[in-house]
Design an enzyme around this catalytic site. Structure first.
Site, PDB file in Angstrom:
ATOM      1  N   CYS A 123       0.836  -1.050  -0.049  1.00 10.34           N
ATOM      2  CA  CYS A 123       0.141  -0.096  -0.112  1.00 10.34           C
ATOM      3  C   CYS A 123       0.737   1.348   0.058  1.00 10.34           C
ATOM      4  CB  CYS A 123      -1.003   0.000   1.434  1.00 10.34           C
ATOM      5  SG  CYS A 123      -2.342   1.042   1.077  1.00 10.34           S
ATOM      6  N   LEU A 124       0.950   1.843  -1.291  1.00  9.39           N
ATOM      7  CA  LEU A 124       1.768   3.227  -1.302  1.00  9.39           C
ATOM      8  C   LEU A 124       1.030   4.179  -1.024  1.00  9.39           C
ATOM      9  CD1 LEU A 124       3.717   1.858  -4.591  1.00  9.39           C
ATOM     10  CD2 LEU A 124       4.614   1.954  -2.096  1.00  9.39           C
TER      11      LEU A 124
END
Lengths: 108, 116
Positions: A107-108
């Site tokens: 999850c960037l």
């Protein structure tokens, strides 16, 4: 409504996504002061369908936006709309948590 | 020169984490709008097979994850032509797979080639 809340990890994601039910979603959403409307449910159901097909949640914010855009067009597939529906540090994390999906792996 | 990334998966799915980590790296690069392709060589071509059933070992199905990767902007999934001819019908029909005659020549088309 009475139901048993399934086990969750330290970030509030379900340990076992198969135990998800709509009342579970409402309870998780309420923790973030979100009252689920039809607008939320269409995104939640899209995410659940996406997960069923691809065995992964969209692994980054922009991929979440892209998936929503592919399903519902520009009007909903934009980050402002999604952040309004799922406010928090990351709309895709908040939405995935409510939809009973595992934490997006990347999850960037 | 514009950077173009090729990530190569050359080991069988599920035996170790190298392929999964390679896919995560490729998706990360795509999330930053970089041009990214994936190539599968050796035992890595089995990532593309239909009817993988890794639920028993609590793993995600490689080919289904790759279908998502294509949606998210991974530009191409390359396999050597010999493997494509041998396994073609065994591959997941939901994937768009591009056969290549020479992996070496393919690699020359990219500024950055990553193989774990």
């Amino acid at each position: 409504m009475s139901f048993v809340m399934p086990a969750r990890n330290n970030e509030g994601f379900l340990e076992d996504p198969s135990l998800w039910t709509p009342p579970v979603a409402e309870r998780i959403a309420a923790e973030s002061d979100i009252a689920l409307t039809d607008s939320h449910w269409e995104i939640i159901n899209m995410l659940r369908d996406f997960y069923a097909e691809h065995e992964m949640a969209p692994p980054a914010a922009r991929f979440f936006v892209k998936a929503v855009k592919q399903h519902f067009g520009e009007e909903k597939g934009n980050s402002i709309y999604l952040m309004q529906l799922f406010p928090g540090t990351s709309a895709v994390k908040v939405a995935s948590r409510i939809a009973g999906l595992p934490r997006p792996t990347n999850c960037l | 020169m514009e950077r173009r990334y090729l990530f190569i998966i050359d080991r069988a799915p599920y035996g170790d984490w190298s392929g999964r980590e390679t896919l995560d790296m490729a998706l990360s690069a795509a999330a930053f709008d970089q041009p990214v392709s994936l190539a599968f060589s050796g035992q890595g071509v089995h990532w593309l097979r239909a009817e993988q059933a890794p639920q028993g070992i609590e793993q995600k199905t490689g080919s289904r994850n790759l279908a998502a990767a294509s949606l998210f902007g991974i530009e191409a999934l390359y396999v050597p032509k010999a493997a494509f001819d041998r396994l073609g019908t065994a591959f997941d029909s939901g994937l768009e797979i591009t056969p290549v005659a020479s992996m070496t020549e393919l690699a020359h088309q990219f500024s950055d080639v990553v193989r774990l």
